[in-house]
Design a protein around this motif. Structure first.
Motif, mmCIF file in Angstrom:
data_model
loop_
_atom_site.group_PDB
_atom_site.id
_atom_site.type_symbol
_atom_site.label_atom_id
_atom_site.label_comp_id
_atom_site.label_asym_id
_atom_site.label_seq_id
_atom_site.Cartn_x
_atom_site.Cartn_y
_atom_site.Cartn_z
ATOM 1 N N ALA A 19 2.770 -1.347 -24.384
ATOM 2 C CA ALA A 19 3.826 -2.260 -23.945
ATOM 3 C C ALA A 19 4.287 -3.135 -25.108
ATOM 4 O O ALA A 19 3.473 -3.817 -25.741
ATOM 5 C CB ALA A 19 3.323 -3.130 -22.795
ATOM 6 N N ASP A 20 5.598 -3.101 -25.394
ATOM 7 C CA ASP A 20 6.158 -3.944 -26.452
ATOM 8 C C ASP A 20 6.330 -5.383 -25.985
ATOM 9 O O ASP A 20 6.505 -6.284 -26.793
ATOM 10 C CB ASP A 20 7.519 -3.394 -26.900
ATOM 11 N N PHE A 21 6.309 -5.589 -24.684
ATOM 12 C CA PHE A 21 6.468 -6.928 -24.107
ATOM 13 C C PHE A 21 5.834 -6.914 -22.717
ATOM 14 O O PHE A 21 5.581 -5.862 -22.144
ATOM 15 C CB PHE A 21 7.953 -7.314 -24.012
ATOM 16 N N SER A 22 5.565 -8.091 -22.207
ATOM 17 C CA SER A 22 4.988 -8.184 -20.866
ATOM 18 C C SER A 22 6.065 -7.897 -19.823
ATOM 19 O O SER A 22 7.203 -8.328 -19.965
ATOM 20 C CB SER A 22 4.398 -9.578 -20.635
ATOM 21 N N PHE A 23 5.685 -7.173 -18.787
ATOM 22 C CA PHE A 23 6.639 -6.887 -17.716
ATOM 23 C C PHE A 23 5.883 -6.694 -16.407
ATOM 24 O O PHE A 23 4.673 -6.418 -16.398
ATOM 25 C CB PHE A 23 7.478 -5.647 -18.035
ATOM 26 N N THR A 24 6.604 -6.864 -15.310
ATOM 27 C CA THR A 24 5.989 -6.736 -13.991
ATOM 28 C C THR A 24 6.075 -5.293 -13.507
ATOM 29 O O THR A 24 7.013 -4.573 -13.831
ATOM 30 C CB THR A 24 6.699 -7.644 -12.968
ATOM 31 N N ILE A 25 5.074 -4.908 -12.718
ATOM 32 C CA ILE A 25 5.070 -3.572 -12.124
ATOM 33 C C ILE A 25 5.804 -3.655 -10.794
ATOM 34 O O ILE A 25 5.437 -4.436 -9.913
ATOM 35 C CB ILE A 25 3.635 -3.071 -11.882
ATOM 36 N N LYS A 26 6.837 -2.890 -10.671
ATOM 37 C CA LYS A 26 7.630 -2.900 -9.443
ATOM 38 C C LYS A 26 6.971 -2.025 -8.378
ATOM 39 O O LYS A 26 6.383 -0.986 -8.698
ATOM 40 C CB LYS A 26 9.049 -2.375 -9.706
ATOM 41 N N LYS A 27 7.059 -2.456 -7.158
ATOM 42 C CA LYS A 27 6.592 -1.620 -6.054
ATOM 43 C C LYS A 27 7.559 -0.447 -5.865
ATOM 44 O O LYS A 27 8.762 -0.603 -6.076
ATOM 45 C CB LYS A 27 6.522 -2.442 -4.762
ATOM 46 N N ASP A 28 7.011 0.682 -5.484
ATOM 47 C CA ASP A 28 7.895 1.828 -5.267
ATOM 48 C C ASP A 28 8.688 1.651 -3.979
ATOM 49 O O ASP A 28 8.382 0.793 -3.138
ATOM 50 C CB ASP A 28 7.122 3.144 -5.250
ATOM 51 N N THR A 29 9.699 2.462 -3.824
ATOM 52 C CA THR A 29 10.609 2.336 -2.674
ATOM 53 C C THR A 29 9.874 2.495 -1.352
ATOM 54 O O THR A 29 10.126 1.757 -0.391
ATOM 55 C CB THR A 29 11.719 3.399 -2.776
ATOM 56 N N GLU A 30 8.942 3.437 -1.299
ATOM 57 C CA GLU A 30 8.216 3.681 -0.052
ATOM 58 C C GLU A 30 7.390 2.467 0.354
ATOM 59 O O GLU A 30 7.360 2.073 1.527
ATOM 60 C CB GLU A 30 7.318 4.908 -0.219
ATOM 61 N N THR A 31 6.725 1.842 -0.623
ATOM 62 C CA THR A 31 5.913 0.653 -0.336
ATOM 63 C C THR A 31 6.774 -0.487 0.173
ATOM 64 O O THR A 31 6.427 -1.171 1.142
ATOM 65 C CB THR A 31 5.156 0.215 -1.603
ATOM 66 N N LEU A 32 7.918 -0.696 -0.493
ATOM 67 C CA LEU A 32 8.813 -1.773 -0.065
ATOM 68 C C LEU A 32 9.349 -1.520 1.345
ATOM 69 O O LEU A 32 9.447 -2.442 2.156
ATOM 70 C CB LEU A 32 9.977 -1.907 -1.050
ATOM 71 N N GLU A 33 9.683 -0.267 1.642
ATOM 72 C CA GLU A 33 10.180 0.057 2.977
ATOM 73 C C GLU A 33 9.108 -0.168 4.036
ATOM 74 O O GLU A 33 9.392 -0.664 5.136
ATOM 75 C CB GLU A 33 10.670 1.505 3.020
ATOM 76 N N ASN A 34 7.868 0.187 3.697
ATOM 77 C CA ASN A 34 6.768 -0.037 4.639
ATOM 78 C C ASN A 34 6.566 -1.525 4.906
ATOM 79 O O ASN A 34 6.300 -1.938 6.043
ATOM 80 C CB ASN A 34 5.478 0.582 4.104
ATOM 81 N N GLU A 35 6.684 -2.332 3.843
ATOM 82 C CA GLU A 35 6.531 -3.775 4.012
ATOM 83 C C GLU A 35 7.663 -4.352 4.859
ATOM 84 O O GLU A 35 7.447 -5.247 5.681
ATOM 85 C CB GLU A 35 6.473 -4.464 2.646
ATOM 86 N N LYS A 36 8.858 -3.835 4.663
ATOM 87 C CA LYS A 36 9.985 -4.302 5.471
ATOM 88 C C LYS A 36 9.788 -3.944 6.949
ATOM 89 O O LYS A 36 10.063 -4.748 7.836
ATOM 90 C CB LYS A 36 11.288 -3.690 4.950
ATOM 91 N N GLU A 37 9.306 -2.719 7.178
ATOM 92 C CA GLU A 37 9.044 -2.306 8.561
ATOM 93 C C GLU A 37 7.958 -3.160 9.185
ATOM 94 O O GLU A 37 8.011 -3.505 10.369
ATOM 95 C CB GLU A 37 8.648 -0.826 8.599
ATOM 96 N N SER A 38 6.963 -3.516 8.359
ATOM 97 C CA SER A 38 5.889 -4.372 8.861
ATOM 98 C C SER A 38 6.418 -5.747 9.235
ATOM 99 O O SER A 38 6.019 -6.329 10.250
ATOM 100 C CB SER A 38 4.791 -4.494 7.797
ATOM 101 N N VAL A 39 7.325 -6.265 8.413
ATOM 102 C CA VAL A 39 7.930 -7.568 8.709
ATOM 103 C C VAL A 39 8.679 -7.513 10.034
ATOM 104 O O VAL A 39 8.567 -8.407 10.881
ATOM 105 C CB VAL A 39 8.875 -7.998 7.565
ATOM 106 N N ARG A 40 9.439 -6.456 10.238
ATOM 107 C CA ARG A 40 10.207 -6.324 11.488
ATOM 108 C C ARG A 40 9.280 -6.190 12.698
ATOM 109 O O ARG A 40 9.541 -6.751 13.768
ATOM 110 C CB ARG A 40 11.132 -5.108 11.407
ATOM 111 N N ALA A 41 8.202 -5.411 12.515
ATOM 112 C CA ALA A 41 7.289 -5.194 13.636
ATOM 113 C C ALA A 41 6.543 -6.474 14.018
ATOM 114 O O ALA A 41 6.251 -6.708 15.199
ATOM 115 C CB ALA A 41 6.297 -4.091 13.282
ATOM 116 N N ASN A 42 6.219 -7.303 13.028
ATOM 117 C CA ASN A 42 5.414 -8.505 13.278
ATOM 118 C C ASN A 42 6.249 -9.778 13.398
ATOM 119 O O ASN A 42 5.686 -10.870 13.543
ATOM 120 C CB ASN A 42 4.382 -8.684 12.155
ATOM 121 N N SER A 43 7.547 -9.652 13.307
ATOM 122 C CA SER A 43 8.386 -10.845 13.381
ATOM 123 C C SER A 43 8.350 -11.449 14.781
ATOM 124 O O SER A 43 8.141 -10.747 15.778
ATOM 125 C CB SER A 43 9.835 -10.496 13.014
ATOM 126 N N ILE A 44 8.521 -12.763 14.870
ATOM 127 C CA ILE A 44 8.517 -13.468 16.156
ATOM 128 C C ILE A 44 9.963 -13.652 16.596
ATOM 129 O O ILE A 44 10.748 -14.313 15.917
ATOM 130 C CB ILE A 44 7.819 -14.834 16.029
#
Length: 681
Positions: A55-80
């Motif tokens: 690494a030439d510089f510090s950078f963040t590791i992005k979540k893949d699309t599938e992980t982000l979609e799963n998290e979004k679905e989890s938010v919708r399922a658990n939302s009040i």
């Protein structure tokens, strides 16, 4: 100043090409993504082919699309969810029940006392409106936590604590029995069904707003790679976390934030690469297609189509890169082949795909699939004016897309379990969109004044208005034109020239003879020759005039320039030899220019073929008792004479091709006169 304007005028074509080059380069650069390009190319499931990457510089590791979609679905399922509560409805229902009860209750009908029934009814209303009444079916479980919003107050309860109006009758029956007023159950049911109204309703906007707020709060990163850390070693397989880290690094390189400090250098790099692509196109046209290069309209047409494809792809990628394969790029080689030739169509297609490599994700896969599809388009599409051929070609293009994508998926994933079937549907859509080539060709013909094989097919119809007029006014010329068309078409097929173009040119090359048809021998009847009463120079002027008349008629009838070229060149700069010799016999001398066609001489294979076929067919009518030997000799004499006069110097035709044309003309004329080889006695 005068010299400056003179210089501009002389070089206006070159100046326009430079302007077109700069404008096209600017437009493409404007459409390209303004981010840095990652200098490494990698694919999931394949080994890392470069040296160890740090690494030439510090950078963040992005979540893949599938992980982000799963998290979004989890938010919708658990939302009040949020529900609005209106207490005024409860009060109104109680008052309405009191009024209805006073009107409906009669002591003579019920054993239970009026006070007892009224008390039970009010208790039921108090109980069901304690948390609220709902009439919606939301599908939430009973233990689902919900918010009740009453003005600025917010109450938290379980969804099962809300009273559903569908349970009202059972609740009334149970309560009446428990209170010992069974005889008044029907009355209470009737009254409460009329008075009870839901006072709880789902607040969809507030619920969605809360969900979106939680989704926006999702952290797209799942870790940090520190500067100097090793990302991947040489030979290591790109998969799992390593693949996601590499994607994150590539996104960092391509991000606007990263490129701001290097924006000017980025533009310089893009300018050089895009300029190289357009420069290669110019060099190809200049070296291998000089006639197209000299025609600014055709050059503009080619550049316009390249930019159009870049624009369409950019729009689709910015909207959603998933649909990038829906863009029908194979229309480009199809259209260029229809108007020009296959080699130019493929060359321009490849250059366009190279430009699109800067825009699309998975550029190697995209370049490979589009290049192969372009090659298939060029190899399979022949005679575009035949509708069935286009459908067959579209099917083959779609099949190549699907097979290629399937192969790439196997390489990257190692199985077909997670194959994205909808992507195959995108390829089918791209194939169907390719059918739009036909109407697009029509529009381009009208806008740019070009001619395709489709238009040539329409022009070759002998029932068209102009050809019907020719057959009526000059039947001999019409018959001569048909014979020339057959001869020229056969010759063009043998040497690989545009047979459809030369056939159309032959059909219209003598339309100028409609002005005074009886001045031409093929239209004269009863052996009456009008030229017997004219001076040789006047006769020559009339004969030569059919070329100018033909051009005028063609322009009035909006014939394409490519067809008019055959009218202009079918006699080249040859001499009306019969009247030239007659003038010499009468006056002892004759001016050659008075008996010479104005030209120009043929400047393509097709126009050269027409000149040969026209001269040979016309001369064959003067043969007395034609034999195979005579026909062979006079074909050689006529064509060799044209070569000696330099009529084919500007035509891109070889000696070998001329010899092939001679053989075709001899064979066809022998067939016309039903001749056989002479055998010795």
């Amino acid at each position: 100043m005068k010299n400056f304007f003179s210089l501009i005028t002389k070089n206006q074509s070159l100046i326009y090409k430079v302007f077109l080059f700069l404008l096209s380069t600017f437009l493409v650069i404007y459409l390209l993504p303004k981010g840095g390009q990652f200098k490494y190319d990698f694919q999931k499931g394949k080994p890392w082919q470069y040296e160890n990457l740090y690494a030439d510089f510090s950078f963040t590791i992005k979540k893949d699309t599938e992980t982000l979609e799963n998290e979004k679905e989890s938010v919708r399922a658990n939302s009040i969810p949020f529900f609005d509560k209106d207490i005024s409805i409860a009060e109104a229902s109680k008052l309405q029940f009191k009024d209805f009860f006073e009107e409906s209750y009669s002591d003579s009908l019920y054993k239970s006392s009026k006070a007892s029934v009224a008390r039970v009814g009010n208790n039921i209303l108090s109980e069901i409106y304690k948390n609220g009444v709902i009439d919606e079916i939301n599908g939430y479980p009973k233990d689902k936590l919900v918010y009740l919003k009453n003005g600025n107050e917010l109450e938290e309860i379980n969804y099962g604590q809300l009273f559903r109006k569908n349970d009202l009758e059972n609740f009334i029956a149970t309560t009446s029995k428990a209170e010992g007023i069974d005889d008044a159950t029907l009355l209470l049911t009737q009254l409460l069904n009329r008075t009870v109204q839901p006072n709880i309703a789902l607040n969809a906007d507030l619920t969605e707003e809360a969900i979106n707020a939680e989704i926006e709060a999702i952290n797209p990163n799942r870790g940090i790679i520190e500067k100097g850390a090793r990302i991947i070693a040489k030979g290591e397989v790109v998969e799992g976390d390593t693949f996601q880290i590499l994607n994150s690094l590539r996104n960092e390189y391509q991000s606007q934030v990263w490129s701001n400090s290097n924006y000017n250098w980025l533009l310089v790099g893009y300018s050089i690469l895009v300029s190289l692509v357009f420069l290669m196109l110019y060099l190809f046209l200049h070296k291998y297609r000089p006639r197209i290069f000299e025609n600014n309209t055709k050059v503009t047409f080619i550049f316009f189509n390249v930019i159009l494809m870049v624009l369409l792809t950019t729009i689709v990628v910015k909207w959603d890169a998933v649909y990038v394969y829906v863009v029908p790029l194979c229309i480009l080689p199809l259209i260029l082949k229809a108007f020009f030739d296959p080699r130019l169509g493929l060359f321009v297609h490849v250059l366009t795909v190279l430009l699109l490599g800067f825009i699309v994700p998975n550029s190697f896969e995209f370049l490979f699939l589009q290049t192969i599809a372009g090659i298939v388009t060029i190899l399979t599409v022949s005679e575009l004016y035949r509708r069935a051929n286009l459908f067959i070609s579209v099917g083959q293009i779609t099949l190549v897309y699907i097979v290629g994508y399937f192969a790439f998926f196997l390489i990257q994933e190692g199985s077909i379990i997670s194959l994205e079937w909808q992507t195959l549907g995108y390829f089918v859509l791209a194939g169907l969109a390719t059918l739009f080539a036909h109407p697009l060709i029509y529009f381009y013909e009208k806008i740019f004044g070009l001619v395709s094989d489709v238009s040539l097919l329409e022009l070759s119809d002998t029932n068209s208005k102009l050809l019907k007029e020719l057959s009526n006014k000059a039947p001999g010329t019409f018959h001569h034109s048909l014979n020339v068309a057959n001869l020229a078409e056969a010759a063009a097929n043998e040497i690989g020239a545009n047979s459809m173009l030369v056939r159309v040119g032959a059909l219209y090359h003598d339309i100028g003879k409609m002005i005074n048809p009886t001045n031409f021998t093929e239209n004269q009847v009863n052996s009456v020759n009008t030229h017997n009463e004219l001076e040789p120079t006047e006769s020559a002027r009339i004969i030569i005039g059919h070329v100018i008349n033909g051009i005028e008629i063609a322009r009035k009838n909006n014939l394409p320039d490519r067809v008019i070229d055959f009218i202009r060149t079918h006699h080249g700069t040859s001499v009306v030899y019969y009247f030239y010799k007659k003038e010499q016999e009468l006056n002892g001398e004759a001016k050659l220019e008075d008996f010479q066609y104005p030209g120009p001489i043929p400047f393509s294979k097709e126009t050269a073929i027409l000149m040969m076929a026209d001269s040979v067919e016309a001369a064959s009518k003067s043969l007395k008792e034609p034999t195979s030997t005579k026909i062979d000799a006079f074909v050689e004499k006529i064509v060799d004479g044209q070569m000696e006069q330099g009529q084919f110097l500007n035509a891109n035709i070889t000696f070998k091709e001329i010899q092939i044309i001679k053989k075709v003309l001899k064979k066809k004329l022998n067939n016309i006169y039903h001749l056989r080889v002479e055998y010795p006695e």
